[in-house]
Scaffold this motif. Structure first.
Motif, PDB file in Angstrom:
ATOM      1  N   ALA A 138       0.806  -1.222   0.000  1.00  0.00           N
ATOM      2  CA  ALA A 138       0.000   0.000   0.000  1.00  0.00           C
ATOM      3  C   ALA A 138       0.844   1.280   0.000  1.00  0.00           C
ATOM      4  O   ALA A 138       0.560   2.212  -0.765  1.00  0.00           O
ATOM      5  CB  ALA A 138      -0.965  -0.024   1.186  1.00  0.00           C
ATOM      6  N   PRO A 139       1.873   1.388   0.830  1.00  0.00           N
ATOM      7  CA  PRO A 139       2.686   2.625   0.798  1.00  0.00           C
ATOM      8  C   PRO A 139       3.345   2.881  -0.552  1.00  0.00           C
ATOM      9  O   PRO A 139       3.495   4.034  -0.968  1.00  0.00           O
ATOM     10  CB  PRO A 139       3.743   2.375   1.897  1.00  0.00           C
ATOM     11  N   ALA A 140       3.754   1.809  -1.250  1.00  0.00           N
ATOM     12  CA  ALA A 140       4.369   1.978  -2.571  1.00  0.00           C
ATOM     13  C   ALA A 140       3.376   2.576  -3.553  1.00  0.00           C
ATOM     14  O   ALA A 140       3.724   3.445  -4.363  1.00  0.00           O
ATOM     15  CB  ALA A 140       4.883   0.637  -3.084  1.00  0.00           C
ATOM     16  N   ALA A 141       2.123   2.109  -3.490  1.00  0.00           N
ATOM     17  CA  ALA A 141       1.093   2.665  -4.366  1.00  0.00           C
ATOM     18  C   ALA A 141       0.877   4.141  -4.066  1.00  0.00           C
ATOM     19  O   ALA A 141       0.787   4.965  -4.986  1.00  0.00           O
ATOM     20  CB  ALA A 141      -0.212   1.883  -4.184  1.00  0.00           C
ATOM     21  N   TRP A 142       0.797   4.498  -2.807  1.00  0.00           N
ATOM     22  CA  TRP A 142       0.559   5.887  -2.420  1.00  0.00           C
ATOM     23  C   TRP A 142       1.714   6.784  -2.871  1.00  0.00           C
ATOM     24  O   TRP A 142       1.496   7.912  -3.333  1.00  0.00           O
ATOM     25  CB  TRP A 142       0.373   5.978  -0.911  1.00  0.00           C
ATOM     26  N   GLY A 143       2.938   6.279  -2.782  1.00  0.00           N
ATOM     27  CA  GLY A 143       4.078   7.064  -3.227  1.00  0.00           C
ATOM     28  C   GLY A 143       3.991   7.412  -4.704  1.00  0.00           C
ATOM     29  O   GLY A 143       4.280   8.553  -5.096  1.00  0.00           O
ATOM     30  N   ASN A 144       3.561   6.484  -5.529  1.00  0.00           N
ATOM     31  CA  ASN A 144       3.411   6.755  -6.962  1.00  0.00           C
ATOM     32  C   ASN A 144       2.221   7.660  -7.250  1.00  0.00           C
ATOM     33  O   ASN A 144       2.277   8.502  -8.144  1.00  0.00           O
ATOM     34  CB  ASN A 144       3.257   5.442  -7.729  1.00  0.00           C
ATOM     35  N   VAL A 145       1.142   7.479  -6.506  1.00  0.00           N
ATOM     36  CA  VAL A 145      -0.046   8.315  -6.702  1.00  0.00           C
ATOM     37  C   VAL A 145       0.291   9.784  -6.461  1.00  0.00           C
ATOM     38  O   VAL A 145      -0.181  10.680  -7.185  1.00  0.00           O
ATOM     39  CB  VAL A 145      -1.192   7.867  -5.767  1.00  0.00           C
ATOM     40  N   GLN A 146       1.104  10.058  -5.476  1.00  0.00           N
ATOM     41  CA  GLN A 146       1.469  11.439  -5.158  1.00  0.00           C
ATOM     42  C   GLN A 146       2.233  12.125  -6.286  1.00  0.00           C
ATOM     43  O   GLN A 146       2.222  13.354  -6.386  1.00  0.00           O
ATOM     44  CB  GLN A 146       2.315  11.462  -3.876  1.00  0.00           C
ATOM     45  N   GLU A 147       2.882  11.322  -7.153  1.00  0.00           N
ATOM     46  CA  GLU A 147       3.619  11.896  -8.279  1.00  0.00           C
ATOM     47  C   GLU A 147       2.696  12.375  -9.401  1.00  0.00           C
ATOM     48  O   GLU A 147       3.096  13.176 -10.233  1.00  0.00           O
ATOM     49  CB  GLU A 147       4.607  10.865  -8.837  1.00  0.00           C
ATOM     50  N   GLY A 148       1.485  11.856  -9.442  1.00  0.00           N
ATOM     51  CA  GLY A 148       0.524  12.261 -10.477  1.00  0.00           C
ATOM     52  C   GLY A 148      -0.890  11.944 -10.043  1.00  0.00           C
ATOM     53  O   GLY A 148      -1.504  11.008 -10.574  1.00  0.00           O
ATOM     54  N   PRO A 149      -1.423  12.670  -9.066  1.00  0.00           N
ATOM     55  CA  PRO A 149      -2.730  12.323  -8.485  1.00  0.00           C
ATOM     56  C   PRO A 149      -3.889  12.317  -9.484  1.00  0.00           C
ATOM     57  O   PRO A 149      -4.775  11.457  -9.398  1.00  0.00           O
ATOM     58  CB  PRO A 149      -2.931  13.390  -7.394  1.00  0.00           C
TER      59      PRO A 149
END
Length: 453
Positions: free
Chosen positions: A158-169
């Motif tokens: 889950a944290p890995a997904a959130w890290g990528n989402v923050q790059e292009g919400p």
């Protein structure tokens, strides 16, 4: 039947080679004419495409290299199983978390060493299954344990997904919505390719928003070998990849059982070969720079809808994947997928991996009124989500490894104590040989067989 030149090669013609009689299926040792067989094989490539490429895109591995070893692994699987188990070997999502952790510590080569060792471990398990039978797997990993291990791998990411989402919400949101809607909006193959549809839609939006760099695509050649990387071996990665072996065992055994149900054949004798084959394919991938492999549920869906279980179609798919891997420009296109798309896809996929563990519990009617089952399910999930870490010299165990070990120790340890004390053990041993994860719903298969469809 046509005489086989090598195991898994050579087929008899089904009927007239052009059509399938109502209620009939094209068996693994049969095929339609080569025109139709090629079409089905191409369909298998499309079915595996989205999921297989997401793994190297997320981990930073070369996509073309992953595709090459995916195709080689598929052909190897067909040979080792003597053409009895139709399957495509695509990238396994079970490797995402350990590869990410290993890469952070030892770089890509260190992660490849872990993949290679996981392949060796799976081959060893396969050899034991081949000679001793698969029943002991059920004893070691009953559904409550298998479900916990599968679920904790997804939730740990889950944290890995959130890290990528923050790059292009914005792009991530569009990707998530496209994946979810396409799964219910479209019928047939397109509906089953919701991952691919979501990635394509998200990619288009990202390109329109200027988030995609096409320069590497223009510089890449049309024909050439993919990038190869040799593995390095570190004792510190062993703890990261051992849980993956357990998941791959469950996935492969489940795949064999699903194909057996669909083709109405006893494939238990070939279960060990399937594990050995996937282990060998994963070893090859780890030796050259590809992602670890597993049997693919997406391609089970293609077989269920087409009624074509011919391994000839998988030979076509494997060969086509290898040829596609020799087009560097194609690999560079995949490498341009931006973080926002990966974050959106990861949000959906990691959640689905987690819920797949829950599905294993539900399908096998795990009784959570018993304290042992509650502990086996609950404690490992918290360990994985929080990503507990323990260090023993050069070995670092993180959430997935500790959680998987906890699931096994809690189940077998508490059950042994309960049997010794004569208290309620909290579970029932089952002789049901299908009590493992299966890529498709067992009840649906049985209903379809009963209807003659």
């Amino acid at each position: 039947m046509t005489k086989r030149i090598i195991p898994g090669f050579g087929w008899s013609i089904h009927g007239d080679g052009k059509s399938i009689r109502p209620g009939a299926v094209v068996a693994p040792e049969e095929r339609l004419n080569w025109f139709q067989t090629t079409g089905v094989g191409m369909q298998h490539v499309v079915a595996m495409f989205g999921a297989t490429f997401l793994v190297p895109a997320i981990t930073g591995f070369p996509p073309s290299t992953t595709l090459l070893f995916s195709g080689i692994g598929t052909l190897l699987f067909l040979i080792i199983t003597a053409g009895r188990v139709p399957s495509y070997l695509g990238s396994s999502f079970a490797f995402l978390a350990p590869v990410g952790a290993a890469t952070a510590q030892y770089g890509m080569s260190g992660a490849l060493g872990g993949i290679f060792m996981a392949g060796v471990g799976l081959m060893i398990v396969g050899a034991i299954v081949h000679f001793a039978g698969p029943a002991w797997i059920q004893k070691l990993m009953p559904p409550v344990v298998t479900g916990s291990i599968v679920a904790l791998i997804g939730l740990n990411l889950a944290p890995a997904a959130w890290g990528n989402v923050q790059e292009g919400p914005v792009t991530a949101t569009v990707t998530i919505v496209a994946m979810l809607i396409s799964g219910v909006l479209f019928r047939g193959l397109l509906g089953r390719l919701s991952i691919l549809v979501g990635v394509v839609v998200g990619y288009v939006v990202a390109a329109l928003r200027g988030e995609v760099d096409f320069e590497p695509v223009g510089e890449a050649s049309w024909v050439g070998l993919p990038e190869f990387t040799t593995p390095t071996f570190h004792i510190g990665v062993m703890g990261l990849f051992i849980p993956v072996i357990l998941v791959l065992v469950a996935e492969n055994v489940g795949h064999v059982k699903s194909v057996a149900l669909m083709t109405q054949r006893d494939l238990d004798p070939v279960t060990g070969r399937a594990l050995i084959a996937d282990g060998a394919a994963t070893m090859f991938a780890g030796a050259g720079g590809g992602s670890g492999t597993t049997t693919y549920a997406e391609n089970i869906g293609v077989m269920a809808s087409s009624k074509v279980y011919s391994t000839a179609a998988y030979w076509v798919a494997g060969i086509f994947a290898i040829l596609l891997a020799l087009v560097p420009k194609f690999g560079e296109v995949i490498a341009t997928v931006p973080d926002g798309v990966l974050g959106g896809a990861g949000t959906v996929l990691y959640g689905m991996i987690g819920i797949l563990g829950v599905r294993i519990w539900v399908q096998n009617k795990v009784d959570f009124s018993h304290p042992i089952n509650l502990a086996v399910a609950g404690v490992p999930l918290i360990i994985a989500i929080a990503d507990y870490t323990m260090i023993f010299g050069d070995i670092e165990l993180k959430g997935i490894a500790i959680g998987s070990l906890a699931a096994l120790l809690i189940h077998h340890g508490l059950s042994a104590i309960a049997r010794w004390r004569g208290t309620d053990v909290g579970f029932e041993d089952t002789e049901d040989d299908a009590a493992l994860a299966t890529p498709v719903n067992r009840d649906d298969l049985e209903k379809r067989d009963g209807d003659g469809n």
